[in-house]
Design an enzyme around this catalytic site. Structure first.
Site, PDB file in Angstrom:
ATOM      1  N   ASP A  18       0.874  -1.161   0.000  1.00 58.94           N
ATOM      2  CA  ASP A  18       0.000   0.000   0.000  1.00 58.94           C
ATOM      3  C   ASP A  18       0.929   1.233   0.000  1.00 58.94           C
ATOM      4  OD1 ASP A  18      -2.353   1.609   0.459  1.00 58.94           O
ATOM      5  OD2 ASP A  18      -1.628   1.834   2.518  1.00 58.94           O
ATOM      6  N   ASP A  20      -0.094   5.068   0.918  1.00 55.18           N
ATOM      7  CA  ASP A  20      -0.316   6.050   1.981  1.00 55.18           C
ATOM      8  C   ASP A  20      -0.282   5.347   3.339  1.00 55.18           C
ATOM      9  OD1 ASP A  20      -0.804   8.067   0.048  1.00 55.18           O
ATOM     10  OD2 ASP A  20      -2.880   7.465  -0.146  1.00 55.18           O
ATOM     11  N   ARG A  58     -11.445   8.112  -2.686  1.00 55.84           N
ATOM     12  CA  ARG A  58     -11.827   9.531  -2.575  1.00 55.84           C
ATOM     13  C   ARG A  58     -13.347   9.695  -2.507  1.00 55.84           C
ATOM     14  NH1 ARG A  58      -9.775  12.590  -7.518  1.00 55.84           N
ATOM     15  NH2 ARG A  58      -7.982  11.281  -7.009  1.00 55.84           N
ATOM     16  N   SER A 125      -5.172   5.062  -4.137  1.00 59.66           N
ATOM     17  CA  SER A 125      -5.016   6.431  -4.627  1.00 59.66           C
ATOM     18  C   SER A 125      -4.933   6.510  -6.145  1.00 59.66           C
ATOM     19  CB  SER A 125      -3.751   7.051  -4.027  1.00 59.66           C
ATOM     20  OG  SER A 125      -3.554   8.328  -4.576  1.00 59.66           O
ATOM     21  N   ASN A 127      -3.506   9.147  -7.265  1.00 58.98           N
ATOM     22  CA  ASN A 127      -2.343  10.037  -7.371  1.00 58.98           C
ATOM     23  C   ASN A 127      -1.042   9.309  -7.071  1.00 58.98           C
ATOM     24  OD1 ASN A 127      -3.787  12.607  -7.835  1.00 58.98           O
ATOM     25  ND2 ASN A 127      -4.652  12.200  -5.810  1.00 58.98           N
TER      26      ASN A 127
HETATM   27  C1  BG6 Z   1      -5.689   5.933   0.103  1.00 57.96           C
HETATM   28  C2  BG6 Z   1      -5.735   6.859   1.311  1.00 57.96           C
HETATM   29  O1  BG6 Z   1      -4.421   5.415  -0.062  1.00 57.96           O
HETATM   30  O2  BG6 Z   1      -6.052   6.635  -1.072  1.00 57.96           O
HETATM   31  C3  BG6 Z   1      -7.110   7.499   1.408  1.00 57.96           C
HETATM   32  O3  BG6 Z   1      -5.455   6.121   2.474  1.00 57.96           O
HETATM   33  C4  BG6 Z   1      -7.448   8.207   0.095  1.00 57.96           C
HETATM   34  O4  BG6 Z   1      -7.124   8.412   2.477  1.00 57.96           O
HETATM   35  C5  BG6 Z   1      -7.352   7.204  -1.048  1.00 57.96           C
HETATM   36  O5  BG6 Z   1      -8.763   8.743   0.149  1.00 57.96           O
HETATM   37  C6  BG6 Z   1      -7.636   7.846  -2.418  1.00 57.96           C
HETATM   38  O6  BG6 Z   1      -6.605   8.736  -2.728  1.00 57.96           O
HETATM   39  P1  BG6 Z   1      -6.665   9.795  -3.909  1.00 57.96           P
HETATM   40  O7  BG6 Z   1      -5.244  10.283  -4.017  1.00 57.96           O
HETATM   41  O8  BG6 Z   1      -7.077   9.044  -5.153  1.00 57.96           O
HETATM   42  O9  BG6 Z   1      -7.628  10.841  -3.539  1.00 57.96           O
HETATM   43 MG    MG Z   2      -2.731   3.158   3.537  1.00 61.52          MG
END
Ligand code: BG6
Ligand code: MG
Length: 230
Positions: A18, A20, A58, A125, A127
């Site tokens: 993972d 984040d 998100r 994510s 991103n």
């Molecule tokens: C996860 C985070 O890795 O990614 C969440 O723990 C976050 O908090 C999710 O909402 C989505 O991320 P992003 O960058 O696509 O908004």
């Molecule tokens: Mg995480």
């Protein structure tokens, strides 16, 4: 070897991380971005609510925040609000540098690479590429599985199954590192071995748990999973 693993016996050939909360601590930047939006919208929001967003996509995150505020909005409004949060979050990613690996994370990636293991990302994510670029970490990953790779987010196992398939490995040949409850659920549902990072009330259901990445070294994991390594 602990009895619980006997049914899933397979040699460990890959690791799926993972992002984040495992590779780097972007949870704080997610918090600040949601908090900025919440202030602009006069929503209730705090760190306890933010904790419920860990590992959650998100759009699911904004739904949780709306429930917390007892408000109902159309899907289009939610998409627009989530996009606003994302703009704030993406801008804040510029401050991430190669100094921002969680302690132990870079050392672990280097060690696994030198030992010939395959490595993938398995993140919710959208991103992740930008975060990995800021960290200078793209070179360590053979495969990127993230919020752009699959439709169903954690706790569905899809992102980990996607990553394993791209690595050409079976779930029982991979160890997943996760810091979120939904992430450990996802990996377990997919049939992966799991290492949880964080407190037991969050990731105590992982096969093996450490308080921090600094403790979750290759040697500790290898000695626990024992016969699953050559
Ligand atoms: C996860 C985070 O890795 O990614 C969440 O723990 C976050 O908090 C999710 O909402 C989505 O991320 P992003 O960058 O696509 O908004
Ligand atoms: Mg995480």
């Amino acid at each position: 070897m602990p009895k619980i693993f006997e049914a899933r016996l397979g040699m460990i050939k890959g690791f799926i991380f993972d992002l984040d909360g495992v590779i780097t601590d972007t949870a704080e930047l997610h918090y600040l971005a949601w908090n900025t939006l919440a202030e602009q919208m006069s929503w209730k929001f705090d760190r306890t609510v933010n904790e419920r967003l860990r590992g959650v996509s998100r759009m699911d995150s904004i739904r949780i925040i709306q429930q917390h505020n007892n408000t109902e909005r159309t899907e289009d409004e939610l998409i627009e609000l989530a996009a606003l949060k994302n703009e704030i979050y993406v801008d804040s990613l510029d401050q991430i540098s190669p100094n921002d690996f969680l302690p132990g994370a870079l050392e672990l990636l280097k060690k696994l690479k030198s030992q010939g293991f395959k490595i993938a990302l398995g993140s919710a994510s959208k991103n992740s590429q930008k975060v990995l670029r800021q960290l200078n970490a793209l070179e360590y990953f053979d495969v990127i599985g993230d919020g752009n790779s699959v439709a169903k987010s954690k706790p569905a196992p899809d992102v980990f199954l996607f990553a394993a398939e791209k690595l050409k490995l079976k779930p029982e040949e991979c160890v997943v590192y996760e810091d979120a409850e939904a992430g450990v659920d996802a990996a377990k549902t997919g049939g992966f071995y799991t290492v949880g990072i964080g407190p037991s009330n969050r990731v105590g259901h992982a096969d093996l748990r450490f308080e921090s990445m600094g403790e979750a070294t290759f040697e500790s994991v290898k000695s626990f999973f024992d016969d699953l390594f050559l």
